[in-house]
Scaffold this motif. Structure first.
Motif, mmCIF file in Angstrom:
data_model
loop_
_atom_site.group_PDB
_atom_site.id
_atom_site.type_symbol
_atom_site.label_atom_id
_atom_site.label_comp_id
_atom_site.label_asym_id
_atom_site.label_seq_id
_atom_site.Cartn_x
_atom_site.Cartn_y
_atom_site.Cartn_z
ATOM 1 N N SER A 271 0.828 -1.201 0.000
ATOM 2 C CA SER A 271 0.000 0.000 0.000
ATOM 3 C C SER A 271 0.867 1.258 0.000
ATOM 4 O O SER A 271 0.417 2.327 -0.402
ATOM 5 N N LYS A 278 12.322 -4.347 -2.706
ATOM 6 C CA LYS A 278 12.428 -3.446 -1.556
ATOM 7 C C LYS A 278 11.620 -3.985 -0.375
ATOM 8 O O LYS A 278 12.046 -3.898 0.770
ATOM 9 N N ASP B 78 1.582 1.097 -9.438
ATOM 10 C CA ASP B 78 2.487 1.936 -8.634
ATOM 11 C C ASP B 78 1.994 3.377 -8.567
ATOM 12 O O ASP B 78 2.045 4.015 -7.517
ATOM 13 N N ARG B 81 -0.936 3.621 -6.216
ATOM 14 C CA ARG B 81 -0.573 3.466 -4.802
ATOM 15 C C ARG B 81 0.065 4.736 -4.232
ATOM 16 O O ARG B 81 0.019 4.965 -3.024
ATOM 17 N N LEU B 97 11.279 -1.360 12.754
ATOM 18 C CA LEU B 97 11.714 0.004 12.456
ATOM 19 C C LEU B 97 11.096 0.941 13.494
ATOM 20 O O LEU B 97 9.993 0.691 13.988
ATOM 21 N N LEU B 105 10.208 5.739 5.437
ATOM 22 C CA LEU B 105 10.561 4.659 4.507
ATOM 23 C C LEU B 105 10.049 4.900 3.085
ATOM 24 O O LEU B 105 10.829 4.964 2.134
ATOM 25 N N ALA B 106 8.731 5.049 2.961
ATOM 26 C CA ALA B 106 8.175 5.174 1.609
ATOM 27 C C ALA B 106 8.585 6.493 0.935
ATOM 28 O O ALA B 106 8.944 6.487 -0.242
ATOM 29 N N GLN B 109 12.143 5.736 -0.212
ATOM 30 C CA GLN B 109 12.301 4.644 -1.181
ATOM 31 C C GLN B 109 11.428 4.811 -2.417
ATOM 32 O O GLN B 109 11.815 4.416 -3.504
ATOM 33 N N VAL B 110 10.236 5.368 -2.239
ATOM 34 C CA VAL B 110 9.299 5.425 -3.365
ATOM 35 C C VAL B 110 9.296 6.813 -4.011
ATOM 36 O O VAL B 110 9.410 6.943 -5.224
ATOM 37 N N LYS B 112 11.592 9.062 -3.517
ATOM 38 C CA LYS B 112 12.980 9.493 -3.700
ATOM 39 C C LYS B 112 13.263 10.831 -3.021
ATOM 40 O O LYS B 112 14.012 11.657 -3.547
ATOM 41 N N ARG B 154 1.765 7.564 8.759
ATOM 42 C CA ARG B 154 2.592 6.919 7.749
ATOM 43 C C ARG B 154 1.930 7.002 6.376
ATOM 44 O O ARG B 154 2.589 7.289 5.379
ATOM 45 N N ALA B 155 0.615 6.745 6.355
ATOM 46 C CA ALA B 155 -0.099 6.804 5.075
ATOM 47 C C ALA B 155 -0.102 8.233 4.526
ATOM 48 O O ALA B 155 0.001 8.438 3.315
ATOM 49 N N LEU B 158 2.929 10.070 2.183
ATOM 50 C CA LEU B 158 3.051 10.039 0.721
ATOM 51 C C LEU B 158 2.140 11.076 0.083
ATOM 52 O O LEU B 158 1.934 11.061 -1.130
#
Lengths: 371, 247
Positions: A271, A278, B78, B81, B97, B105-106, B109-110, B112, B154-155, B158
């Protein structure tokens, strides 16, 4: 009307005063069975320990004097065999005058192993250090590297032996088997049928065969399948054999850890838009591997000791070198037990270090995951 | 399609094996709309919202999110999401973590983002759910309510356009439900699109623009909270409401 709460302030727990007498009664003589067991073990210990002491120390012969050893056979241990033969036991058939080279190689390898176990050194430079140490190890042992002479007398691999061989085979095969095992474990859980089938077949095939036959095949069958004159070095073949063998077992342990990870972790990662690799690298594997540290270390310890099976293909690692040292010498052959106890001590030192390290890793992981 | 529509279901069907879990679902969600979905267990409400970020695949019909159609195309998944944040019943924080690492994290990693930028954003979100002082703890050192608020933060890290909540308070102690609902109400007031599966009817009345009732894989009834609670149209809805409000 509201009833006011009579607040009770927290108090410290009562201090327990246990005397040693109470402790003895509670732990060793709690009831009849417990008392009988305690006394039996006590008597057994009082009977065995003096005998052991008498054999191993009191009547033992420490000088490399074969005649003196003969005269105390059955009464005292002959540790002289160790002082007489330790160079062959530890270095096997390696040329006597050149044995500083395997000594130095082992020293480098063990030092770096110790350093690698410490968290403070887990940085990219460690990989370069490993590359350098492996080059130094093979350069020192063989006297040449990639066919280039290093100004040392060349020693072919079939003369390598003893502890250096044990350490080299076990640490290299552990280092290679572990990443392979992780890949195979992931592959076995893959959605792609081809990859899954390959991984399942590999694991089941290897687990169905004893290590001895894998080594035998690597050493004797494999060359038959290769075109003449292109056979890779026997050491390399054996190394590949042990690696593939232990990777299959380690893979199943890792798979057990993967199964313990709840589906919610995958869903949360998905999600957030994390891709397969990863997700595995950052989310799943750190947790899965933490669950199976004891199992993995168990396997590593087994690999360390399983390297002794390479004797079957005429490579004389530590236990093979012991045979080499004593079998051909009628004077010292009767004192094999003392020799075995000596290498037992060496094996134990390494295995115990590994098992303590595993405990330390477990504690570290628990600290960061207060469950 | 209406440009105001951000999530759209057209004749969506899904089966688990032989079990027909979503039946001809048609649903249009406007940007900024707050939807509460309720219904008995097994009615397909969780599956419905899990289709929006492709945790579940639908077998028939079309689902599009922010103009991107969900299908086999992994890149589209992707993309979707990144636009959709999700909060789960069991929180699903990463236990190995820290809270801060869970949040950064996201974005790192996602999206950048740099570590600094991600940390700054994470701290903002932790402030928003009023839990910034716990940033360096591990999730399992927190209470359930705190963990769920971390999961919401966390959600949000992004910067999604749509937030999905899958029974966010069902695993919580009664005393902790309120702290999570308070955060969700605040979020709703800030105008983010929300789809929330919940049985918290107080929450539905307070913030929902629309309440959807599902049963046996179908959308039985949908209406504004007022009409839904005061004048339910179907007997099945009346029956359901009587059961959950009656005690």
């Amino acid at each position: 009307m509201a009833v006011s709460l009579n607040h009770i302030a927290p108090r410290t727990p009562p201090v327990s005063h246990t005397s040693w007498r109470l402790w003895l009664r509670q732990n060793l003589f709690a009831n009849r069975t417990s008392s009988v067991t305690t006394l039996t073990l006590l008597v057994l210990g009082l009977w065995l320990l003096p005998q052991l002491w008498s054999w191993a120390v009191w009547h033992a012969q420490f000088k490399p004097d074969a005649d003196a050893c003969q005269s105390i056979r059955g009464i005292g241990a002959c540790w002289g065999v160790v002082s007489e033969k330790y160079r062959i036991i530890i270095f096997g058939r390696y040329p006597f005058a050149e044995q500083w080279r395997p000594l130095l190689a082992c020293g480098l390898l063990v030092s770096l192993l110790v350093v690698s176990c410490m968290r403070a050194f887990w940085r990219i430079g460690l990989l370069w250090a490993w590359l350098a140490v492996w080059l130094a190890f093979f350069g020192l042992m063989g006297g040449r590297l990639f066919g280039v002479s290093l100004g040392l007398s060349p020693v072919p691999t079939d003369q390598w032996g003893g502890l250096p061989l044990t350490l080299m085979l076990s640490s290299l095969s552990i280092a290679l088997a572990f990443p392979l095992a992780v890949l195979v474990a992931l592959g076995r859980r893959s959605d792609l049928p081809a990859i899954k089938t390959i991984c399942v077949t590999y694991v089941e095939l290897v687990r169905g065969v004893p290590l001895i036959s894998v080594l035998f095949m690597a050493s004797f069958m494999f060359p038959l399948l290769m075109p003449a004159g292109t056979t890779p070095d026997v050491l390399l073949r054996v190394l590949v054999g042990i690696t593939l063998f232990s990777a299959a077992y380690t893979a199943e342990i890792v798979r057990g850890g993967l199964q313990a990870i709840p589906r919610g972790q995958y869903e949360a990662a998905a999600s957030l838009g994390l891709g397969y690799w990863k997700t595995q690298r950052i989310i799943i594997l750190p947790q899965a591997l933490a669950h199976v540290v004891p199992g993995i270390m168990n396997n590593f310890i087994a690999i360390f000791k399983d390297t002794s099976l390479v004797t079957i293909v005429s490579l004389y690692e530590l236990s093979g070198a012991l045979g080499l040292a004593l079998n051909g010498d009628p004077l010292w052959r009767p004192f094999k037990i003392e020799g075995y106890l000596f290498i037992t001590l060496i094996y134990f030192a390494f295995c115990f270090a590994m098992s303590r390290y595993s405990l330390w890793v477990e504690h570290r992981l628990q600290r960061s995951q207060a469950r | 399609m209406n440009p105001e529509t951000i999530v759209s279901f057209e004749k969506v069907n899904k089966w688990f094996g032989q079990f027909h879990v979503l039946r001809d679902i048609d649903l249009q969600v406007r940007k900024g709309e707050r939807i509460v979905i309720c219904g008995p267990s097994g009615s397909g409400k969780s599956t419905l919202i899990r289709c929006i970020n492709r945790l579940e695949e639908h077998q028939q019909g079309r689902i599009s999110v922010a103009g991107i159609e969900l299908g086999e195309d992994l890149r589209a998944i992707d993309q979707v999401r990144k636009q959709v944040g999700m909060v789960f019943q069991q929180f699903n924080l990463f236990p190995h973590l820290t809270v801060l690492e869970n949040l950064t994290l996201a974005p790192i990693q996602v999206s950048k983002l740099s570590v600094e930028a991600a940390t700054e954003r994470a701290m903002q979100q932790l402030e928003r759910v009023r839990i910034a002082e716990q940033a360096h703890k591990y999730p399992l050192q927190l209470s359930g309510g705190q963990q769920q608020r971390v999961a919401i933060a966390r959600a949000l890290c992004l910067t999604p356009q749509v937030m999905l909540f899958d029974e966010p308070t069902s695993a919580l102690d009664p005393e902790m439900i309120k702290e999570v609902l308070d955060v969700m109400v605040e979020l709703a007031e800030q105008g983010i699109t929300m789809l929330c599966v919940t049985h918290e009817m107080g929450f539905a009345k307070a913030v929902a623009d629309r309440v959807i009732f599902m049963d046996q894989g179908q959308i039985v009834e949908q209406n504004t909270p007022q009409s839904f609670f005061d004048h339910p149209q179907h007997d099945r809805t009346k029956d359901f409401l009587a059961k959950i409000i009656g005690h």
